[in-house]
Design a protein around this motif. Structure first.
Motif, PDB file in Angstrom:
ATOM      1  N   MET A  78       0.913  -0.923  -0.154  1.00 25.24           N
ATOM      2  CA  MET A  78       0.251   0.440  -0.004  1.00 25.24           C
ATOM      3  C   MET A  78       1.084   1.307   0.100  1.00 25.24           C
ATOM      4  SD  MET A  78      -1.675   2.639   1.859  1.00 25.24           S
ATOM      5  CE  MET A  78      -2.338   3.921   1.241  1.00 25.24           C
ATOM      6  N   LEU A  79       0.758   2.497  -0.869  1.00 22.38           N
ATOM      7  CA  LEU A  79       1.002   3.614  -1.100  1.00 22.38           C
ATOM      8  C   LEU A  79       0.162   4.531  -1.162  1.00 22.38           C
ATOM      9  CD1 LEU A  79       3.465   1.746  -4.368  1.00 22.38           C
ATOM     10  CD2 LEU A  79       4.566   2.286  -2.454  1.00 22.38           C
ATOM     11  N   THR A  80       1.045   5.590  -0.530  1.00 27.18           N
ATOM     12  CA  THR A  80       0.543   6.735  -0.368  1.00 27.18           C
ATOM     13  C   THR A  80       1.512   8.429  -1.077  1.00 27.18           C
ATOM     14  OG1 THR A  80      -0.292   8.870   0.296  1.00 27.18           O
ATOM     15  CG2 THR A  80       1.940   7.849   1.917  1.00 27.18           C
ATOM     16  N   MET A  81       0.150   9.171  -2.038  1.00 27.58           N
ATOM     17  CA  MET A  81       0.885   9.993  -2.346  1.00 27.58           C
ATOM     18  C   MET A  81       0.909  10.749  -1.479  1.00 27.58           C
ATOM     19  SD  MET A  81      -2.496   9.053  -2.641  1.00 27.58           S
ATOM     20  CE  MET A  81      -3.852   9.968  -2.350  1.00 27.58           C
ATOM     21  N   MET A  82       0.708  11.013  -0.640  1.00 27.33           N
ATOM     22  CA  MET A  82       0.669  12.676   0.320  1.00 27.33           C
ATOM     23  C   MET A  82       1.540  12.736   1.075  1.00 27.33           C
ATOM     24  SD  MET A  82      -3.049  13.072   0.660  1.00 27.33           S
ATOM     25  CE  MET A  82      -2.963  14.062   2.243  1.00 27.33           C
ATOM     26  N   GLU A  83       2.093  14.018   1.215  1.00 26.29           N
ATOM     27  CA  GLU A  83       3.205  15.157   0.890  1.00 26.29           C
ATOM     28  C   GLU A  83       2.222  15.652   2.314  1.00 26.29           C
ATOM     29  OE1 GLU A  83       7.271  14.850  -1.301  1.00 26.29           O
ATOM     30  OE2 GLU A  83       5.663  16.751  -1.287  1.00 26.29           O
ATOM     31  N   GLY A  84       2.554  15.411   3.763  1.00 29.20           N
ATOM     32  CA  GLY A  84       1.771  15.824   4.744  1.00 29.20           C
ATOM     33  C   GLY A  84       0.320  16.157   5.203  1.00 29.20           C
ATOM     34  N   VAL A  85      -0.418  17.048   5.040  1.00 30.47           N
ATOM     35  CA  VAL A  85      -1.643  17.151   4.298  1.00 30.47           C
ATOM     36  C   VAL A  85      -2.632  17.028   3.015  1.00 30.47           C
ATOM     37  CG1 VAL A  85      -2.805  17.551   6.913  1.00 30.47           C
ATOM     38  CG2 VAL A  85      -2.804  19.486   4.452  1.00 30.47           C
ATOM     39  N   HIS A  86      -1.547  17.673   1.912  1.00 26.47           N
ATOM     40  CA  HIS A  86      -1.855  17.662   0.294  1.00 26.47           C
ATOM     41  C   HIS A  86      -1.411  16.073  -0.249  1.00 26.47           C
ATOM     42  CE1 HIS A  86      -3.333  21.578   1.333  1.00 26.47           C
ATOM     43  NE2 HIS A  86      -2.436  22.061   2.038  1.00 26.47           N
ATOM     44  N   ILE A  87      -2.116  16.611  -1.665  1.00 23.55           N
ATOM     45  CA  ILE A  87      -1.288  15.206  -2.219  1.00 23.55           C
ATOM     46  C   ILE A  87       0.013  16.646  -3.799  1.00 23.55           C
ATOM     47  CG2 ILE A  87      -2.037  13.914  -4.773  1.00 23.55           C
ATOM     48  CD1 ILE A  87      -4.356  13.524  -2.885  1.00 23.55           C
ATOM     49  N   THR A  88       0.619  16.162  -3.527  1.00 22.98           N
ATOM     50  CA  THR A  88       1.174  16.581  -4.710  1.00 22.98           C
ATOM     51  C   THR A  88       1.909  16.611  -5.377  1.00 22.98           C
ATOM     52  OG1 THR A  88       3.406  16.396  -3.452  1.00 22.98           O
ATOM     53  CG2 THR A  88       2.140  17.838  -2.116  1.00 22.98           C
ATOM     54  N   GLU A  96       3.936   5.821  -7.518  1.00 22.32           N
ATOM     55  CA  GLU A  96       4.646   5.879  -8.667  1.00 22.32           C
ATOM     56  C   GLU A  96       5.882   5.204  -8.485  1.00 22.32           C
ATOM     57  OE1 GLU A  96       4.119   5.815 -13.733  1.00 22.32           O
ATOM     58  OE2 GLU A  96       3.340   7.360 -12.707  1.00 22.32           O
ATOM     59  N   ARG A  97       7.004   5.840  -8.735  1.00 18.66           N
ATOM     60  CA  ARG A  97       8.418   5.397  -8.775  1.00 18.66           C
ATOM     61  C   ARG A  97       8.599   3.994  -7.414  1.00 18.66           C
ATOM     62  NH1 ARG A  97      12.187   6.850  -5.148  1.00 18.66           N
ATOM     63  NH2 ARG A  97      11.456   8.704  -5.306  1.00 18.66           N
ATOM     64  N   ARG A  98       7.844   4.351  -6.663  1.00 17.56           N
ATOM     65  CA  ARG A  98       8.354   3.084  -5.393  1.00 17.56           C
ATOM     66  C   ARG A  98       7.462   2.409  -5.685  1.00 17.56           C
ATOM     67  NH1 ARG A  98       6.964   8.117  -1.467  1.00 17.56           N
ATOM     68  NH2 ARG A  98       8.792   9.211  -0.703  1.00 17.56           N
ATOM     69  N   GLY A  99       6.249   2.140  -5.797  1.00 18.08           N
ATOM     70  CA  GLY A  99       5.955   0.872  -6.107  1.00 18.08           C
ATOM     71  C   GLY A  99       6.255   0.241  -7.343  1.00 18.08           C
ATOM     72  N   LYS A 100       6.434   1.046  -8.614  1.00 15.66           N
ATOM     73  CA  LYS A 100       7.148  -0.087 -10.107  1.00 15.66           C
ATOM     74  C   LYS A 100       8.772  -0.541  -9.339  1.00 15.66           C
ATOM     75  CE  LYS A 100       5.468   2.605 -13.397  1.00 15.66           C
ATOM     76  NZ  LYS A 100       6.120   3.930 -14.801  1.00 15.66           N
ATOM     77  N   THR A 101       9.575   0.406  -8.480  1.00 15.13           N
ATOM     78  CA  THR A 101      10.199  -0.275  -7.643  1.00 15.13           C
ATOM     79  C   THR A 101      10.584  -2.063  -7.216  1.00 15.13           C
ATOM     80  OG1 THR A 101      11.467   1.313  -7.289  1.00 15.13           O
ATOM     81  CG2 THR A 101      12.371  -0.151  -6.037  1.00 15.13           C
ATOM     82  N   VAL A 102       9.194  -1.807  -6.312  1.00 16.30           N
ATOM     83  CA  VAL A 102       8.426  -2.307  -4.863  1.00 16.30           C
ATOM     84  C   VAL A 102       8.538  -4.070  -6.174  1.00 16.30           C
ATOM     85  CG1 VAL A 102       6.851  -3.479  -3.385  1.00 16.30           C
ATOM     86  CG2 VAL A 102       8.111  -1.677  -3.346  1.00 16.30           C
ATOM     87  N   ALA A 103       7.763  -3.614  -7.235  1.00 16.88           N
ATOM     88  CA  ALA A 103       6.950  -4.916  -8.269  1.00 16.88           C
ATOM     89  C   ALA A 103       8.378  -5.412  -8.570  1.00 16.88           C
ATOM     90  CB  ALA A 103       6.098  -4.294  -9.187  1.00 16.88           C
ATOM     91  N   GLU A 104       9.584  -4.765  -9.234  1.00 19.60           N
ATOM     92  CA  GLU A 104      10.670  -5.062  -9.839  1.00 19.60           C
ATOM     93  C   GLU A 104      11.313  -6.234  -9.166  1.00 19.60           C
ATOM     94  OE1 GLU A 104      12.463  -1.352 -11.298  1.00 19.60           O
ATOM     95  OE2 GLU A 104      10.699  -1.554 -12.828  1.00 19.60           O
ATOM     96  N   LEU A 105      11.195  -5.884  -7.720  1.00 21.64           N
ATOM     97  CA  LEU A 105      12.107  -6.476  -6.831  1.00 21.64           C
ATOM     98  C   LEU A 105      11.487  -7.875  -6.722  1.00 21.64           C
ATOM     99  CD1 LEU A 105      13.929  -3.415  -4.387  1.00 21.64           C
ATOM    100  CD2 LEU A 105      14.734  -4.528  -5.525  1.00 21.64           C
ATOM    101  N   ALA A 106       9.875  -7.397  -6.748  1.00 19.89           N
ATOM    102  CA  ALA A 106       9.437  -8.215  -5.927  1.00 19.89           C
ATOM    103  C   ALA A 106       9.741  -9.532  -6.840  1.00 19.89           C
ATOM    104  CB  ALA A 106       7.855  -8.479  -5.455  1.00 19.89           C
TER     105      ALA A 106
END
Length: 294
Positions: A78-88, A96-106
């Protein structure tokens, strides 16, 4: 039936969905490896006390992700796009980068089952950038050929205790939402997201390869206000907040509500979902289970 091949690595274990998933897995007897940045954080300590193994690391550090994945049977992501209380924009790109990295490593680690929680609304040309990021992660998981289940939860009931908590005006309970009053809103308890994720690991023959929208109730804003008010012993009042007002606070959230109002949710078979998870909570169930107070 618990897994005997290795633990499930829960990424985002101290967040709301990750914690619910880790807790559900532990309750079912599964070994859990919780990926955390701070092992001294209250939720991390709680998971360790419940029997989870802690893997300390950061999603931006592949050298901490690789050992965390060693020997695991499955990964919950599960990933979040939040930075503080806002979506930036940066938060969206980072997710997106983190999700793709986890998928590749998995994929390289030969993980037997990845469960990714995306959201309802992807692959519907929403025009919402943070929806697109989750869609791209889903597509990357498929392109890698990962054995996976993609869960798409809807709006959280739990937000009525936080972001969307109603206010009190004398004997009135006032619920302010940026949703057209006639539109049914699909809702789910975060605890049930964790239960569905645990079921996916427990019943791979049923869940592998599936994309599943999950919800426990479907109610219009006035219906939600009526249920909340009845629980609190107050008179309900539902107010529609202009989308422009939401956009002034957070452009992405404003886009989300504009999309929701213009493109109502496709039908969700909650009866079938309740067959899969018999104790799937309605809003009233969630209010009782959490001892919700106005």
């Amino acid at each position: 039936m618990s897994n005997t091949q290795g633990p499930v690595l829960v990424i985002g274990a101290t967040g709301r969905q990750g914690f619910a998933t880790a807790t559900s897995l532990l309750e079912k007897g599964w070994p859990v490896r919780a990926f955390v940045r701070d092992p001294a954080a209250p939720k991390a300590r709680e998971l360790r006390s419940a029997g989870a193994e802690l893997a300390v690391g950061d999603l931006d550090d592949e050298d901490s992700l690789r050992p965390a994945m060693e020997g695991v049977h499955g990964i919950f992501l599960m990933l979040t796009m939040m930075e503080g209380v806002h979506i930036t924009a940066k938060g969206i790109a980072d997710e997106e980068r983190r999700g793709k990295t986890v998928a590749e490593l998995a994929a390289k680690a030969g993980v037997a089952h990845l469960v990714y929680t995306s959201l309802q609304g992807v692959h519907q040309d929403s025009g919402v950038e943070y929806y697109d990021a989750k869609e791209h992660i889903e597509d990357h998981i498929r392109a890698l050929g990962l054995p996976a289940t993609i869960l798409r939860p809807v709006l959280f009931m739990d937000n009525f205790a936080t972001y969307n908590r109603p206010t009190r005006d004398g004997d009135n309970l006032v619920l302010a939402l940026a949703v057209l009053p006639h539109l049914p809103m699909p809702l789910i308890a975060i605890q049930d997201i964790g239960r569905f994720a645990a079921l996916a690991f427990e019943r791979p023959a049923e869940f592998l390869g599936r994309d599943l929208v999950i919800a426990g109730d479907l109610l219009t804003p006035p219906q939600i206000a009526e249920i909340l008010a009845r629980t609190a012993g107050l008179t309900p009042r539902s107010v529609q907040v202009p989308v422009e007002q939401i956009s002034a606070f957070d452009e992405q959230v404003g886009k989300m509500f504009a999309f929701f109002n213009s493109r109502p949710t496709p039908p969700i078979d909650i009866t079938a979902l309740r067959t899969t998870l018999p104790d799937l909570m309605t809003l009233e169930d969630w209010l009782r289970a959490t001892d919700w107070q106005a």
